[in-house]
Design an enzyme around this catalytic site. Structure first.
Site, short mmCIF file in Angstrom:
data_model
loop_
_atom_site.label_atom_id
_atom_site.label_comp_id
_atom_site.label_asym_id
_atom_site.label_seq_id
_atom_site.Cartn_x
_atom_site.Cartn_y
_atom_site.Cartn_z
N GLU A 43 65.61 29.29 -32.61
CA GLU A 43 65.80 28.46 -31.41
C GLU A 43 64.61 27.55 -31.20
O GLU A 43 63.46 27.98 -31.32
CB GLU A 43 65.98 29.38 -30.20
CG GLU A 43 66.94 28.84 -29.17
CD GLU A 43 68.36 28.72 -29.70
OE1 GLU A 43 68.80 27.60 -29.98
OE2 GLU A 43 69.04 29.76 -29.82
N HIS A 44 64.91 26.29 -30.88
CA HIS A 44 63.89 25.25 -30.70
C HIS A 44 63.10 25.04 -31.99
O HIS A 44 61.93 24.68 -31.96
CB HIS A 44 62.96 25.58 -29.53
CG HIS A 44 63.63 25.45 -28.19
ND1 HIS A 44 63.78 24.24 -27.55
CD2 HIS A 44 64.23 26.37 -27.40
CE1 HIS A 44 64.43 24.42 -26.40
NE2 HIS A 44 64.72 25.71 -26.29
N ASP A 46 64.86 23.37 -34.65
CA ASP A 46 65.51 22.26 -35.41
C ASP A 46 64.72 20.97 -35.30
O ASP A 46 64.52 20.28 -36.30
CB ASP A 46 67.00 22.09 -35.03
CG ASP A 46 67.27 21.72 -33.59
OD1 ASP A 46 66.36 21.84 -32.76
OD2 ASP A 46 68.42 21.31 -33.30
N GLY A 138 75.91 25.70 -23.32
CA GLY A 138 75.01 26.03 -24.43
C GLY A 138 75.75 26.35 -25.72
O GLY A 138 75.14 26.78 -26.70
N ASP A 186 73.53 21.17 -34.00
CA ASP A 186 74.86 21.28 -33.40
C ASP A 186 75.91 20.47 -34.16
O ASP A 186 76.99 20.96 -34.48
CB ASP A 186 74.83 20.81 -31.94
CG ASP A 186 73.84 21.59 -31.10
OD1 ASP A 186 73.24 22.54 -31.64
OD2 ASP A 186 73.66 21.24 -29.93
N TYR A 236 63.37 20.12 -21.77
CA TYR A 236 63.61 19.94 -23.21
C TYR A 236 62.70 18.86 -23.81
O TYR A 236 61.98 19.13 -24.78
CB TYR A 236 65.10 19.66 -23.45
CG TYR A 236 65.49 19.57 -24.90
CD1 TYR A 236 65.73 20.71 -25.65
CD2 TYR A 236 65.59 18.34 -25.53
CE1 TYR A 236 66.09 20.62 -27.00
CE2 TYR A 236 65.95 18.24 -26.86
CZ TYR A 236 66.20 19.39 -27.59
OH TYR A 236 66.55 19.29 -28.91
P1 ADP Z 1 76.78 21.77 -24.22
O1 ADP Z 1 76.76 20.87 -25.41
O2 ADP Z 1 75.91 22.95 -24.37
O3 ADP Z 1 78.15 22.17 -23.80
P2 ADP Z 1 75.72 19.40 -22.98
O4 ADP Z 1 75.09 19.15 -21.67
O5 ADP Z 1 74.98 19.03 -24.21
O6 ADP Z 1 76.17 20.93 -23.01
O7 ADP Z 1 77.10 18.61 -23.06
C1 ADP Z 1 78.04 18.73 -22.02
C2 ADP Z 1 78.59 17.35 -21.67
O8 ADP Z 1 79.35 16.82 -22.77
C3 ADP Z 1 79.56 17.39 -20.52
O9 ADP Z 1 78.91 17.36 -19.28
C4 ADP Z 1 80.39 16.14 -20.77
O10 ADP Z 1 79.70 14.99 -20.33
C5 ADP Z 1 80.46 16.08 -22.30
N1 ADP Z 1 81.68 16.75 -22.77
C6 ADP Z 1 81.76 17.82 -23.59
N2 ADP Z 1 83.04 18.19 -23.81
C7 ADP Z 1 83.81 17.32 -23.14
C8 ADP Z 1 85.21 17.16 -22.95
N3 ADP Z 1 86.09 18.00 -23.49
N4 ADP Z 1 85.62 16.15 -22.15
C9 ADP Z 1 84.76 15.30 -21.59
N5 ADP Z 1 83.42 15.41 -21.73
C10 ADP Z 1 82.94 16.40 -22.48
MG MG Z 2 75.05 19.79 -26.13
#
Ligand code: ADP
Ligand code: MG
Length: 419
Positions: A43-44, A46, A138, A186, A236
């Site tokens: 973790e952390h 990459d 996450g 990711d 971050y």
């Molecule tokens: P994680 O990647 O851990 O889920 P992030 O903050 O990196 O969290 O990404 C989440 C964001 O990605 C959401 O707030 C949204 O803006 C976008 N997102 C992800 N999946 C969708 C989806 N199915 N529809 C619309 N936006 C999405």
């Molecule tokens: Mg993300």
């Protein structure tokens, strides 16, 4: 006790249904899905050119859609937890027009991928997104969305098919359009994931080595704390900067090239915080390489021990854990049959990942649920879509949700374009 993950076909059905309701006409001509991921260890590391060991999840983002005859992108997300509007349109980029980020924020992930796509010109298209990956939990809903959109575009106008370049383009989209300076893990695992395997990724060479993880008696339990502390965004970039400063002090191009001996030698020139950050990264890179070896040998006990060491280091040296994650890990470790547990992802909330014997799964879940989940929370990040679909919804709102998972396949085309 049922904590099954929703089948991909159900999410695709939902996306198709919404598409037909909103856009009418023929069913979507293309359907793709890309997985979220969980990082088992590393973790952390990459963005420090180190090793990571994630696996692709059975949780996916589906994109369904069709070409149009104009130069417009029409896109709708079925995930109700994002900000309005959930339907957006914008013009395709041209030599003169670069897509820039704007509102709503979720659409920036799509715009970014369209902008960074490696084979223009694209036709206009309309599409619907639906995801079983919890948003902001996450488990990388963002990369799964980027990789699904990229793969959808490949059906409309194929690029050269280079998978590494694809992951990098998706990472670029997140940097420039979502404003998140993420590492490559990711997007990489969402593209390259292999069923029954974790993926050891060398983030410097971008080489990926599948490590078998398909023993039927084993389970990877993900526990979503359903909390997201407000620190998660701001800390971050700070950690990234601290790592760069430490590497510069050690005269290395990244912490990947530094050893603990290098760090100890330079200790007097580093402040305590920078020292601790660098120590986590240097040790975690080494720990990840050892963990991959342990997994290859089937030494799950040793692997589990390294997971707990990783968690403790993230808590004490890197300071990205939080009370809820620490409690989830401690509770999991109290259960017989659990090999190891740790926070996973950026930290300050989100999920833990636990490696355990399959027969201990229900016991572990019950034990974690029995904890008093009444701690104060900054902000509860509800996972709307998943919660309305999973079996045990009501009783978990604001308390942990569980996903019983196995390593799954990377991105795939469910319905290819007919030419
Ligand atoms: P994680 O990647 O851990 O889920 P992030 O903050 O990196 O969290 O990404 C989440 C964001 O990605 C959401 O707030 C949204 O803006 C976008 N997102 C992800 N999946 C969708 C989806 N199915 N529809 C619309 N936006 C999405
Ligand atoms: Mg993300």
């Amino acid at each position: 006790m049922a904590h099954a993950v929703m089948p991909v076909s159900e999410i695709a059905d939902k996306a198709r249904h919404v598409y037909e309701q909103v856009f009418g006409g023929n069913p979507p001509e293309v359907e793709v899905c890309a997985p979220g991921r969980v990082n088992l260890i590393g973790e952390h590391t990459d963005y420090n050119d180190g090793f990571v060991l994630p696996m692709a999840l059975p949780l996916v983002t589906v994109v369904v859609g069709s070409r149009t005859s104009d130069q417009v992108v029409n896109i709708l997300t079925a995930n109700e937890e994002v900000e309005e509007p959930r339907k957006v349109d914008f013009n395709l980029p041209t030599d003169e027009l670069t897509l820039s980020p704007g509102q709503p924020k979720w659409a920036n992930y799509v715009k970014g991928v369209v902008q960074h796509y490696r084979a223009h010109p694209l036709p206009g298209f309309r599409a619907v997104i639906a995801s079983s990956v919890p948003l902001g939990g996450g488990l990388s809903s963002s990369a799964s969305l980027e990789v699904a959109i990229y793969t959808f575009l490949q059906q409309l106008n194929p690029d050269d098919g280079d998978k590494v370049a694809k992951a990098v383009a998706c990472q670029q989209a997140e940097h420039t359009h979502a404003g998140v300076p993420c590492g490559i893990m990711d997007q990489f695992v969402s593209v390259m994931g292999k069923a029954g395997h974790a993926l050891l990724i060398d983030c410097r060479s971008l080489e990926a080595t599948p490590v078998p993880l398909s023993e039927p008696g084993l389970v990877i339990l993900i526990t979503n704390s359903n909390v997201k502390h407000s620190l998660s965004g701001s800390e971050y970039p700070t950690r990234r900067r601290q790592c760069e400063e430490a590497a510069a002090m050690l005269r290395k191009s990244s912490l990947r090239d530094a050893t603990m001996a290098d760090l100890e030698e330079a200790r007097s020139q580093l402040d305590d915080v920078t020292y601790c950050r660098a120590r986590h990264v240097i040790e975690e890179i080494e720990r990840t390489a050892r963990a991959a070896e342990a997994l290859r040998r089937g030494s799950y006990k040793e692997f589990g021990k390294l997971m707990v060491e990783s968690h403790n280091s993230l808590r004490d040296l890197y300071e990205v854990s939080c009370r809820e994650l620490d409690e989830l890990v401690s509770a999991a470790m109290e259960v017989d049959g659990v090999f190891g547990s740790r926070m996973t992802g950026g930290g300050f909330g989100g999920c833990t990942v636990t490696l355990l014997q399959a027969h201990a799964t229900d016991k572990a879940i019950l034990h974690i649920q029995s904890l008093p989940w009444d701690v104060e929370r900054d902000e509860i990040c509800m996972n709307g879509f998943q919660q309305t679909q999973s079996v045990n919804t009501e009783q978990y709102s604001g308390t942990p949700t569980f996903y019983v998972t196995t390593p799954s396949e990377g991105v795939r085309v469910l319905k290819p374009v007919m030419t």
